[in-house]
Design a protein around this motif. Structure first.
Motif, PDB file in Angstrom:
ATOM      1  N   LEU A  16     119.480 105.284  13.275  1.00 29.38           N
ATOM      2  CA  LEU A  16     120.862 105.122  13.721  1.00 29.38           C
ATOM      3  C   LEU A  16     121.003 105.313  15.220  1.00 29.38           C
ATOM      4  N   TRP A  17     120.259 106.337  15.729  1.00 29.17           N
ATOM      5  CA  TRP A  17     120.288 106.537  17.189  1.00 29.17           C
ATOM      6  C   TRP A  17     119.739 105.333  17.935  1.00 29.17           C
ATOM      7  N   LEU A  18     118.673 104.764  17.438  1.00 28.90           N
ATOM      8  CA  LEU A  18     118.106 103.577  18.102  1.00 28.90           C
ATOM      9  C   LEU A  18     119.071 102.405  18.053  1.00 28.90           C
ATOM     10  N   ALA A  19     119.695 102.203  16.876  1.00 28.00           N
ATOM     11  CA  ALA A  19     120.638 101.087  16.751  1.00 28.00           C
ATOM     12  C   ALA A  19     121.847 101.288  17.664  1.00 28.00           C
ATOM     13  N   GLY A  20     122.333 102.555  17.735  1.00 25.68           N
ATOM     14  CA  GLY A  20     123.475 102.828  18.594  1.00 25.68           C
ATOM     15  C   GLY A  20     123.156 102.607  20.062  1.00 25.68           C
ATOM     16  N   THR A  21     121.949 103.080  20.448  1.00 19.96           N
ATOM     17  CA  THR A  21     121.539 102.878  21.853  1.00 19.96           C
ATOM     18  C   THR A  21     121.448 101.407  22.188  1.00 19.96           C
ATOM     19  N   LEU A  22     120.885 100.606  21.290  1.00 20.00           N
ATOM     20  CA  LEU A  22     120.757  99.169  21.514  1.00 20.00           C
ATOM     21  C   LEU A  22     122.138  98.505  21.601  1.00 20.00           C
ATOM     22  N   ALA A  23     123.060  98.950  20.737  1.00 21.03           N
ATOM     23  CA  ALA A  23     124.410  98.372  20.772  1.00 21.03           C
ATOM     24  C   ALA A  23     125.110  98.686  22.081  1.00 21.03           C
ATOM     25  N   VAL A  24     124.969  99.970  22.521  1.00 21.69           N
ATOM     26  CA  VAL A  24     125.583 100.336  23.801  1.00 21.69           C
ATOM     27  C   VAL A  24     125.000  99.523  24.942  1.00 21.69           C
ATOM     28  N   ALA A  25     123.681  99.318  24.939  1.00 18.88           N
ATOM     29  CA  ALA A  25     123.031  98.521  25.998  1.00 18.88           C
ATOM     30  C   ALA A  25     123.521  97.083  25.971  1.00 18.88           C
ATOM     31  N   THR A  26     123.685  96.562  24.746  1.00 20.46           N
ATOM     32  CA  THR A  26     124.152  95.167  24.626  1.00 20.46           C
ATOM     33  C   THR A  26     125.576  95.014  25.174  1.00 20.46           C
ATOM     34  N   VAL A  27     126.459  95.993  24.789  1.00 16.33           N
ATOM     35  CA  VAL A  27     127.841  95.946  25.288  1.00 16.33           C
ATOM     36  C   VAL A  27     127.877  96.049  26.799  1.00 16.33           C
ATOM     37  N   ALA A  28     127.059  96.952  27.353  1.00 17.95           N
ATOM     38  CA  ALA A  28     127.018  97.110  28.810  1.00 17.95           C
ATOM     39  C   ALA A  28     126.549  95.827  29.487  1.00 17.95           C
ATOM     40  N   ALA A  29     125.537  95.179  28.886  1.00 15.77           N
ATOM     41  CA  ALA A  29     125.028  93.918  29.470  1.00 15.77           C
ATOM     42  C   ALA A  29     126.101  92.837  29.439  1.00 15.77           C
ATOM     43  N   CYS A  30     126.856  92.783  28.330  1.00 18.84           N
ATOM     44  CA  CYS A  30     127.923  91.774  28.227  1.00 18.84           C
ATOM     45  C   CYS A  30     129.018  92.021  29.257  1.00 18.84           C
ATOM     46  N   VAL A  31     129.414  93.315  29.367  1.00 17.83           N
ATOM     47  CA  VAL A  31     130.450  93.635  30.345  1.00 17.83           C
ATOM     48  C   VAL A  31     129.991  93.274  31.753  1.00 17.83           C
ATOM     49  N   THR A  32     128.743  93.609  32.071  1.00 19.01           N
ATOM     50  CA  THR A  32     128.206  93.289  33.409  1.00 19.01           C
ATOM     51  C   THR A  32     128.196  91.788  33.634  1.00 19.01           C
ATOM     52  N   ALA A  33     127.774  91.048  32.591  1.00 14.19           N
ATOM     53  CA  ALA A  33     127.727  89.591  32.728  1.00 14.19           C
ATOM     54  C   ALA A  33     129.117  89.010  32.948  1.00 14.19           C
TER      55      ALA A  33
ATOM     56  N   VAL B 239     131.726  90.563  34.247  1.00 19.71           N
ATOM     57  CA  VAL B 239     132.166  90.912  35.608  1.00 19.71           C
ATOM     58  C   VAL B 239     131.514  90.011  36.644  1.00 19.71           C
ATOM     59  N   MET B 240     130.205  89.787  36.493  1.00 17.79           N
ATOM     60  CA  MET B 240     129.487  88.927  37.438  1.00 17.79           C
ATOM     61  C   MET B 240     129.994  87.490  37.372  1.00 17.79           C
ATOM     62  N   THR B 241     130.304  87.058  36.140  1.00 14.62           N
ATOM     63  CA  THR B 241     130.809  85.686  35.995  1.00 14.62           C
ATOM     64  C   THR B 241     132.140  85.512  36.704  1.00 14.62           C
ATOM     65  N   ASP B 242     133.081  86.472  36.493  1.00 12.79           N
ATOM     66  CA  ASP B 242     134.388  86.385  37.158  1.00 12.79           C
ATOM     67  C   ASP B 242     134.255  86.423  38.663  1.00 12.79           C
ATOM     68  N   ARG B 243     133.352  87.299  39.137  1.00 14.76           N
ATOM     69  CA  ARG B 243     133.143  87.394  40.581  1.00 14.76           C
ATOM     70  C   ARG B 243     132.557  86.098  41.131  1.00 14.76           C
ATOM     71  N   GLY B 244     131.623  85.497  40.403  1.00 14.60           N
ATOM     72  CA  GLY B 244     131.019  84.248  40.874  1.00 14.60           C
ATOM     73  C   GLY B 244     132.017  83.111  40.902  1.00 14.60           C
ATOM     74  N   VAL B 245     132.908  83.068  39.889  1.00 18.33           N
ATOM     75  CA  VAL B 245     133.916  82.009  39.876  1.00 18.33           C
ATOM     76  C   VAL B 245     134.885  82.177  41.035  1.00 18.33           C
ATOM     77  N   ASP B 246     135.274  83.468  41.306  1.00 21.13           N
ATOM     78  CA  ASP B 246     136.172  83.705  42.433  1.00 21.13           C
ATOM     79  C   ASP B 246     135.543  83.294  43.741  1.00 21.13           C
ATOM     80  N   GLU B 247     134.255  83.632  43.905  1.00 18.40           N
ATOM     81  CA  GLU B 247     133.581  83.257  45.148  1.00 18.40           C
ATOM     82  C   GLU B 247     133.436  81.752  45.242  1.00 18.40           C
ATOM     83  N   ALA B 248     133.189  81.097  44.108  1.00 14.66           N
ATOM     84  CA  ALA B 248     133.031  79.640  44.157  1.00 14.66           C
ATOM     85  C   ALA B 248     134.342  78.948  44.504  1.00 14.66           C
ATOM     86  N   SER B 249     135.481  79.506  44.068  1.00 11.76           N
ATOM     87  CA  SER B 249     136.777  78.902  44.379  1.00 11.76           C
ATOM     88  C   SER B 249     137.139  79.044  45.838  1.00 11.76           C
ATOM     89  N   ASP B 250     136.546  80.026  46.547  1.00 12.53           N
ATOM     90  CA  ASP B 250     136.851  80.232  47.958  1.00 12.53           C
ATOM     91  C   ASP B 250     136.031  79.353  48.863  1.00 12.53           C
TER      92      ASP B 250
END
Length: 271
Positions: free
Chosen positions: A31-48, A50-61
């Motif tokens: 369970l600890w391993l599965a939870g750690t993997l889920a947290v890592a996946t959520v963090a990666a998605c959030v980072t992606a 954020v990076m996507t929104d930032r890239g779109v904003d920079e591309a529009s400028d």
């Protein structure tokens, strides 16, 4: 509630010598391993994201990166780029033909200046003086000299005798070829007409040429009360005196010509 389940003694091994850990619930490591993997996946998605929104904003400028460009590492679900080939126009195409009607020209109230200044021209026509019975014609620059009909020309002479006054007196009538102009009748029944561009007195032969040669139109002169007399059949040529002989010469833009071609029609000397 505290756990009251009795635990087996730790010093009682099984057949293979392994002693289970009864201090935690079985399966918690997974369970600890599965939870750690889920947290890592959520963090990666959030980072992606954020990076996507930032890239779109920079591309529009910037104008270098198109709006629908695919950022590295992500799958683009944007609409496909438009085709560079325009559809054919007309009946067979998808677009209607462009209207060819042009906007009406805008009229300006300000007049357009001419490209070149107009060249000086001869004086324009002026209203003729009232026609009376007898008149004499006096030079502006020689006020003591008048037109005088001689044998073969009209001279500009001083009048010192009665006979000379009779030769210098004319009946001013409406022009033979143009009624708004002048003709000068002599005492012997003839008219002043130009022949070979020299003014002389001759009998009217009834021809159109004679009528035109004997008709002169008044034009404004550069001197008060004076007129210039233009030939009706040689526009641009005016009567002027040269060497005290009255001639028909082309208009010249100089002071001498203006003085020599300016005459005052005065009361007849023999009236």
């Amino acid at each position: 509630m505290p756990d009251t389940t009795p635990r087996p003694p730790r010093n009682q091994p099984w057949e293979n010598g392994w002693v289970p850990d009864t201090s935690r619930i079985p399966g918690t490591r997974r369970l600890w391993l599965a939870g750690t993997l889920a947290v890592a996946t959520v963090a990666a998605c959030v980072t992606a994201i954020v990076m996507t929104d930032r890239g779109v904003d920079e591309a529009s400028d910037t104008s270098e990166t198109p709006v629908n460009a695919t950022l590295p590492g992500l799958i683009s679900f944007g609409s496909p780029s438009p085709s560079t080939t325009a559809p054919p126009k007309g009946k067979g195409g998808l677009s209607s033909p462009e209207p060819t009607t042009k906007a009406p020209p805008r009229h300006s109230s300000t007049p357009t200046p001419s490209a070149k200044p107009s060249k000086p021209t001869a004086p324009e026509e002026s209203s003729p003086a009232p026609v009376s019975r007898l008149k004499s014609v006096r030079a502006v620059n020689y006020p003591d000299r008048y037109w005088r009909a001689t044998d073969d020309h009209v001279a500009l002479d001083p009048i010192t005798s009665a006979s000379a006054a009779e030769d210098a007196t004319f009946k001013v009538v409406n022009g033979l070829a143009k009624s708004s102009c002048y003709s000068f009748a002599t005492a012997d029944g003839g008219y002043l007409r130009h022949r070979n561009f020299v003014l002389r007195s001759e009998r009217d032969d009834g021809s159109p040429l004679f009528e035109q040669d004997a008709t002169f139109c008044p034009r404004p002169a550069s001197f008060s009360g004076a007129v210039m007399l233009e030939s009706v059949n040689y526009p641009g040529r005016f009567l002027r005196h040269r060497n005290f002989v009255v001639r028909l010469e082309s208009y010249d833009h100089n002071d001498l010509y203006r003085r020599d071609s300016a005459f005052r029609v005065v009361a007849g000397l023999n009236d």
